[in-house]
Structures are given as C-alpha cells and as structure tokens.
Design a protein around this motif. Structure first.
Motif, mmCIF file in Angstrom:
data_model
loop_
_atom_site.group_PDB
_atom_site.id
_atom_site.type_symbol
_atom_site.label_atom_id
_atom_site.label_comp_id
_atom_site.label_asym_id
_atom_site.label_seq_id
_atom_site.Cartn_x
_atom_site.Cartn_y
_atom_site.Cartn_z
ATOM 1 N N LEU A 95 25.076 4.858 41.623
ATOM 2 C CA LEU A 95 26.014 5.411 40.645
ATOM 3 C C LEU A 95 25.854 4.729 39.287
ATOM 4 C CD1 LEU A 95 29.291 5.795 42.762
ATOM 5 C CD2 LEU A 95 27.401 7.384 42.444
ATOM 6 N N GLN A 96 25.502 3.446 39.303
ATOM 7 C CA GLN A 96 25.306 2.720 38.045
ATOM 8 C C GLN A 96 24.148 3.308 37.249
ATOM 9 O OE1 GLN A 96 27.438 0.357 36.955
ATOM 10 N NE2 GLN A 96 26.297 0.431 35.007
ATOM 11 N N HIS A 97 23.113 3.774 37.959
ATOM 12 C CA HIS A 97 21.988 4.418 37.274
ATOM 13 C C HIS A 97 22.447 5.693 36.565
ATOM 14 C CE1 HIS A 97 18.757 1.816 38.642
ATOM 15 N NE2 HIS A 97 19.212 1.877 39.882
ATOM 16 N N PHE A 98 23.325 6.472 37.231
ATOM 17 C CA PHE A 98 23.868 7.683 36.601
ATOM 18 C C PHE A 98 24.680 7.328 35.359
ATOM 19 C CE2 PHE A 98 22.710 9.645 40.566
ATOM 20 C CZ PHE A 98 22.505 10.988 40.254
ATOM 21 N N LYS A 99 25.436 6.239 35.462
ATOM 22 C CA LYS A 99 26.282 5.800 34.354
ATOM 23 C C LYS A 99 25.440 5.297 33.186
ATOM 24 C CE LYS A 99 30.496 3.052 33.581
ATOM 25 N NZ LYS A 99 30.115 2.473 32.289
ATOM 26 N N PRO A 108 29.495 22.564 42.586
ATOM 27 C CA PRO A 108 29.923 23.957 42.450
ATOM 28 C C PRO A 108 31.258 24.126 41.720
ATOM 29 C CG PRO A 108 29.045 23.579 44.637
ATOM 30 C CD PRO A 108 29.114 22.250 43.972
ATOM 31 N N ASP A 109 32.172 23.175 41.845
ATOM 32 C CA ASP A 109 33.503 23.338 41.267
ATOM 33 C C ASP A 109 33.811 22.403 40.102
ATOM 34 O OD1 ASP A 109 33.412 21.136 42.823
ATOM 35 O OD2 ASP A 109 35.343 21.429 43.809
ATOM 36 N N GLN A 110 32.879 21.494 39.758
ATOM 37 C CA GLN A 110 33.151 20.567 38.664
ATOM 38 C C GLN A 110 31.866 19.882 38.212
ATOM 39 O OE1 GLN A 110 35.502 17.102 39.877
ATOM 40 N NE2 GLN A 110 34.938 17.483 42.007
ATOM 41 N N VAL A 111 31.957 19.271 37.019
ATOM 42 C CA VAL A 111 30.876 18.460 36.480
ATOM 43 C C VAL A 111 31.419 17.041 36.312
ATOM 44 C CG1 VAL A 111 29.261 18.106 34.584
ATOM 45 C CG2 VAL A 111 29.893 20.429 35.268
ATOM 46 N N ILE A 112 30.731 16.058 36.881
ATOM 47 C CA ILE A 112 31.220 14.679 36.858
ATOM 48 C C ILE A 112 30.368 13.845 35.908
ATOM 49 C CG2 ILE A 112 31.572 12.584 38.229
ATOM 50 C CD1 ILE A 112 32.168 14.330 40.618
ATOM 51 N N ASP A 113 31.051 13.238 34.933
ATOM 52 C CA ASP A 113 30.426 12.305 34.006
ATOM 53 C C ASP A 113 30.983 10.919 34.318
ATOM 54 O OD1 ASP A 113 29.401 10.804 31.982
ATOM 55 O OD2 ASP A 113 30.200 12.032 30.334
ATOM 56 N N LEU A 114 30.147 10.039 34.866
ATOM 57 C CA LEU A 114 30.622 8.727 35.298
ATOM 58 C C LEU A 114 30.978 7.811 34.132
ATOM 59 C CD1 LEU A 114 28.145 8.033 38.240
ATOM 60 C CD2 LEU A 114 30.530 8.712 38.393
ATOM 61 N N ASN A 115 30.675 8.223 32.909
ATOM 62 C CA ASN A 115 31.041 7.414 31.754
ATOM 63 C C ASN A 115 32.461 7.689 31.274
ATOM 64 O OD1 ASN A 115 28.627 5.724 30.700
ATOM 65 N ND2 ASN A 115 27.710 7.708 31.232
ATOM 66 N N THR A 116 33.096 8.715 31.841
ATOM 67 C CA THR A 116 34.503 8.978 31.515
ATOM 68 C C THR A 116 35.387 8.312 32.558
ATOM 69 O OG1 THR A 116 34.593 11.023 32.815
ATOM 70 C CG2 THR A 116 33.850 11.199 30.526
ATOM 71 N N GLN A 117 36.647 8.092 32.200
ATOM 72 C CA GLN A 117 37.561 7.417 33.124
ATOM 73 C C GLN A 117 37.775 8.234 34.388
ATOM 74 O OE1 GLN A 117 41.326 6.371 31.403
ATOM 75 N NE2 GLN A 117 42.050 5.286 33.200
ATOM 76 N N SER A 118 37.986 9.549 34.215
ATOM 77 C CA SER A 118 38.225 10.413 35.378
ATOM 78 C C SER A 118 36.962 10.525 36.241
ATOM 79 C CB SER A 118 38.671 11.791 34.918
ATOM 80 O OG SER A 118 37.664 12.388 34.107
ATOM 81 N N PHE A 120 34.532 8.322 36.472
ATOM 82 C CA PHE A 120 34.313 7.029 37.136
ATOM 83 C C PHE A 120 35.147 6.934 38.413
ATOM 84 C CE2 PHE A 120 35.060 2.524 37.816
ATOM 85 C CZ PHE A 120 33.804 1.970 37.626
ATOM 86 N N LEU A 121 36.413 7.343 38.321
ATOM 87 C CA LEU A 121 37.300 7.280 39.488
ATOM 88 C C LEU A 121 36.870 8.275 40.555
ATOM 89 C CD1 LEU A 121 40.785 6.954 37.741
ATOM 90 C CD2 LEU A 121 39.639 5.218 39.120
ATOM 91 N N ILE A 122 36.581 9.514 40.114
ATOM 92 C CA ILE A 122 36.206 10.552 41.087
ATOM 93 C C ILE A 122 34.913 10.170 41.809
ATOM 94 C CG2 ILE A 122 35.406 12.936 41.318
ATOM 95 C CD1 ILE A 122 37.308 13.663 39.024
ATOM 96 N N GLY A 123 33.914 9.703 41.041
ATOM 97 C CA GLY A 123 32.637 9.325 41.659
ATOM 98 C C GLY A 123 32.799 8.199 42.661
ATOM 99 N N GLY A 124 33.561 7.164 42.290
ATOM 100 C CA GLY A 124 33.766 6.032 43.201
ATOM 101 C C GLY A 124 34.537 6.428 44.438
ATOM 102 N N PHE A 125 35.654 7.161 44.234
ATOM 103 C CA PHE A 125 36.479 7.552 45.378
ATOM 104 C C PHE A 125 35.745 8.521 46.299
ATOM 105 C CE2 PHE A 125 40.434 6.461 42.796
ATOM 106 C CZ PHE A 125 40.672 5.315 43.524
#
Length: 517
Positions: A95-99, A108-118, A120-125
């Motif tokens: 995940l750190q590489h993605f960040k 399919p239902d969302q786009v996750i950016d690990l540099n945002t607060q939301s 970061f939380l979604i990816g970790g959880f």
C-alpha cells in the motif's frame, strides 16, 4: 488515464476455463474501465497465489516498476481482496508503494486514493478486514476437516489417498480399488518371498521405489485411517513467489487420530505388524552402518568456522578420501537458498589437514603444564566471572519474560482469540525457549562450582596423561572421548583460531581409567 488491469485467483483450478473466477473479474473490470474511460496498457493475471502472498510474486514486482516509472496512473481490480489480504503487517508495504507513486485503485463502485484521508482509512481497513475474513475462512475449513477425520471421513482430494484405496463421498466410506492387487503382491513379496530391496521390488511390481516404504507403513491396508502429522504454521515460498507446501510436523499425543474405516482389510494385521518390525530393523541397521563413529570424519560435530563462528559441515567424494572436506554451514546450498548468499570468507578445508591439525594440537599443545595453568587462570579470572554472572542474569530474565508471555497467550486463548492448534504451537515454542535457558543456567552454575575448586598439579596430571595418549587411540576411542568432553574447535585456512574444552566435566568415569572425571 493509463492503468493496469489486475486479475488474481488463489488456486490453479479457479483459473481454468470452466470456472467463473477470471471471467467474472474481467466482466467487472470492463465496466470500470468503460466508466472511467481508462486506457489499459497491460493485464496482469496471477494464478495459484493467495492474497496474503502477492507481494512475493514477480508479477507484483513488474507492477511496482510500472508504478514508480510513472507509466500508469491506476490499477483496475474487481475486488480489493484480489489485490491484497493482510495476514502480516509487513505486507502494508504494498500500500505504501501506491501512496508514494500516487497510483489510484479503481474498483467497480469507487476509486481509492491512498493519499487522501478517506482513501488511507478505507485502504487500511479493507486490507485488514479481507485478511481477517480469510483467517476465519481457513479456521472454519480446518476445523471442519478435522471433524471429518475424527468421523472417519475423507476431507481432502483423492490424490492424498494411497494406491489401491478410494473414497465414495456420497456414501462417506473408504473402499479398495482394482489396484489393491498390486499392493497385495508388494506385501507378499516383502513378507513371504523375503525380497526387501526396494529397487528389486520396483522391478517386480512397477511401483516407484521411493513410494514403497510409505505404502508398506500405511495402516489403510489393515483398515485404519491414521493421522500422526499435520501442517505447520510457517509459510514457505517458491522462487516465483507461489506458496509452497507447509512442512509437516508431528501431532501431539492428544491430536493423533486412528479410526477404523474399512471392515475387511486387504492385508492381515499380524503380517502388517511383522513387516513394520522388519522395516524398523532395516532402517536402524542402515543408519547405524552409515553413522558409525570415526569411519569418515573424526571431528564431525565438533568444529566451528574460524571466521563467522557457524558450525561446519562435511562433504565427501572420491574413493581415496582426497575430496573429503570440512566447510562452513553458510556455504551449504540449502542454507544459501533460505538465507541468501554467504558473507563468510572461509573456504573448503581438506579433511586430512584439519584432523592432523587438531589431533596434533590436543596431543602436543594441551599436554604442556604451563599452557594448561594459563588457561585455568583465565577461566577463573574476575572478568570471566563477571561475564558469567551477566549471562546468568540475562537467562533468568528471559525465563521470566517467556513465562509472562505464555500466561498472556493462555489468557488470549481463553478469550477465543486462538485456536487450540495455534495455542499448542505457540506454547511449544515458548517451552523450548524456557528449557534451553534453564539448561544453560545449569551449565553456568556447574561451571561456577568447578571454578570455586582449587586446581593443582594433582588435577592437571591425569589430564596431561590422557591427552598425551590421544593421538595413539583408534578413531572410535577418540570419538567416544570427544563426545564425553563436548569440545569445539574453530578453524580457518590459517589453522586453529580458538577452542573450548571441558577438562573437569562432572559425571561417572568412562571405560578408560585414565580419562579425567
């Protein structure tokens, strides 16, 4: 936006054309690609890899190269757990590489950016939740399989059954197949004809000689299904990152399962038992012959590398022993495969040179009274005593901390956080640590008692007398003496660099009256 399509299934079977694993993921990814108008520059498909071990695969390493080079902006995957399932916090590195590269994860239902607060939380959880789900799935699966074993059922695939045995899942029963006639012939040749050479048995039965010993020991041929081993908890990986089989370990006595599953056995039980006795005798005599003391390497088990201090192995070759060597364990191919290239500067040491060096040292140098006095004085010095006391304190603290850790694990088991198998493995490891520490404490205490005794000429004289005779003894006598004294000699190409030797080992005398007590 340029992206990579990522597909993964946990087993080779799930990737077959007749299975829906890969097609389902492709269909979900196609909708995501169309929705966000992405350009796919590469599709990465990983087969036969668990989500907990994707970081070990060459495919993921290729993906990381694309991410860090800036060739892509995102990764498309059907589910988060296709990308990663955490069972080890070290795997957060993915995940750190993605960040670091600001690479987006398209679902399919969302786009996750690990540099945002939301993000970061979604990816970790999501990673932790998917890893926990897999742990629960495995736990329920293993418990269900164990219950089936205890009920006399077969929880695994047919490849795990021995030759001549089948299993009817609908009727939940074991049975003998047509191949059982080959097994009966194998037992007949071994028992009635007295043919106990496995290669000869292979020629007469066409059964692979490496399999014959296992077949002859399998209790399914007398109607019993027995489980004396299980898979250990430690993971192993192949060169391509795929997970290898976990090592088999012995079950504890209360975990062993032995249940009658076939009423009419193929082999009479008395014949089977007699064959087991023959196999045990055959193995015992074979290993006894191979490991006869002093036959090949006199100092095997008593040498350490003079450079790194690791134990030394032996390798033999040639009829006249010219290719017999001692060498550092770090040079062993199995050790290198597991731990990486050796950093030790040592090389291969010829057996003849090594054994002549040590024998001469013991018989010549250790028979000088002044040299022995100097050694004893050093052993009794205050600095040495302080070192022993410091080591004693360390071992005592280690036992105390390990006992506390064991109590905590038992509390966690009571709270339902561990299975019984996990508990037994953890407690066994801790008990081994405690036993080893207690043994070392006993050795240090015995050493302190010996150091408190007065060493004089009368105690040194029999030692000198014994060691003077050393080079005239037979190899068997030398090995027996070495086992009673448990020495260690450190060697390099330059010669002997250090040694330890118990001259005052407590215990009863051996069969040589001149040996010191």
């Amino acid at each position: 936006m340029k992206a990579v399509e990522f597909l993964r299934v946990s087993t080779q079977e799930q990737g077959d054309d007749d299975r829906a694993g890969i097609p389902r993921q492709k269909a979900a990814n196609a909708l995501t690609i169309q929705k966000h108008q992405l350009t796919i520059i590469k599709t990465i498909t990983i087969l036969d890899v668990s989500g907990t071990s994707v970081l070990q695969t060459p495919e993921i390493k290729d993906l990381l190269i694309l991410m860090h080079s800036g060739a892509i902006n995102g990764v498309v995957t059907a589910d988060w757990d296709r990308l990663i399932r955490l069972d080890n916090f070290n795997d957060f590195a993915l995940l750190q590489h993605f960040k670091d590269t600001k690479t987006l994860v398209y679902l399919p239902d969302q786009v996750i950016d690990l540099n945002t607060q939301s993000g970061f939380l979604i990816g970790g959880f999501q990673s932790i939740i998917s890893g926990n789900e897999l742990t629960q799935i495995k736990k329920r699966m293993l418990e269900a399989k164990e219950a089936k074993r205890k009920n006399g059922e077969h929880p695994n695939c047919k490849i795990t059954l021995p030759k001549g045995v089948g299993y009817n899942r609908a009727e939940k029963r074991f049975y003998y197949t047509d191949e059982i006639k080959d097994i009966k012939e194998l037992f007949r040749l071994f028992h009635d004809e007295g043919i106990q050479n496995y290669m000869e048995l292979q020629r007469q039965t066409n059964i692979q000689h490496r399999t014959i010993a296992n077949l002859l020991r399998n209790e399914l041929y007398i109607g019993y299904r027995t489980y004396t081993q299980k898979r250990g908890p430690e993971k192993y990986y192949k060169a391509d990152g795929r997970q290898s089989d976990r090592k088999k370990i012995k079950r504890s006595p209360d975990e062993i399962i032995r249940i009658k599953v076939i009423d009419e056995p193929a082999i009479p039980e008395h014949v089977f038992n007699k064959i087991q006795d023959i196999i045990k005798t055959k193995n015992r005599e074979y290993h006894k012959k191979r490991s006869k003391p002093g036959d090949r390497f006199l100092y095997s088990g008593f040498l350490r590398c003079g450079h790194c201090g690791d134990i030394m192995y032996t390798t033999s070759g040639g009829r006249d022993n010219r290719k017999d060597y001692y060498y550092c364990r770090s040079k062993n191919y199995t050790y290198i495969k597991k731990n990486g290239p050796s950093k030790c500067k040592s090389g291969y040491l010829q057996k003849k040179t090594v054994e002549h060096t040590i024998t001469s040292f013991v018989a010549d140098k250790l028979t000088e009274p002044k040299y022995l006095h100097a050694l004893i004085k050093l052993a009794l010095s205050e600095s040495n005593h302080a070192t022993d006391q410091h080591r004693l304190d360390e071992l005592t603290n280690l036992i105390k901390k390990t006992e506390q850790k064991k109590a905590k694990i038992l509390d966690l088991y009571g709270d339902g956080l561990f299975t019984r198998v996990e508990l037994d493995n953890k407690v066994s490891e801790l008990n081994d640590i405690i036993t080893t520490a207690k043994s070392k404490i006993t050795q240090l205490e015995q050493s302190a008692i010996l150091k408190s005794q007065i060493i004089n000429e009368q105690t040194i004289e029999p030692i000198i007398h014994t060691l003077t005779e050393f080079k005239f003894w037979t190899p068997d006598q030398k090995r027996t003496f070495l086992r009673s004294q448990i020495p260690e000699f450190k060697l390099s190409k330059q010669g002997l660099t250090g040694f330890t030797l118990n001259f005052c080992k407590s215990g009863s005398r051996t069969d040589k009256d001149s040996w010191p007590q």
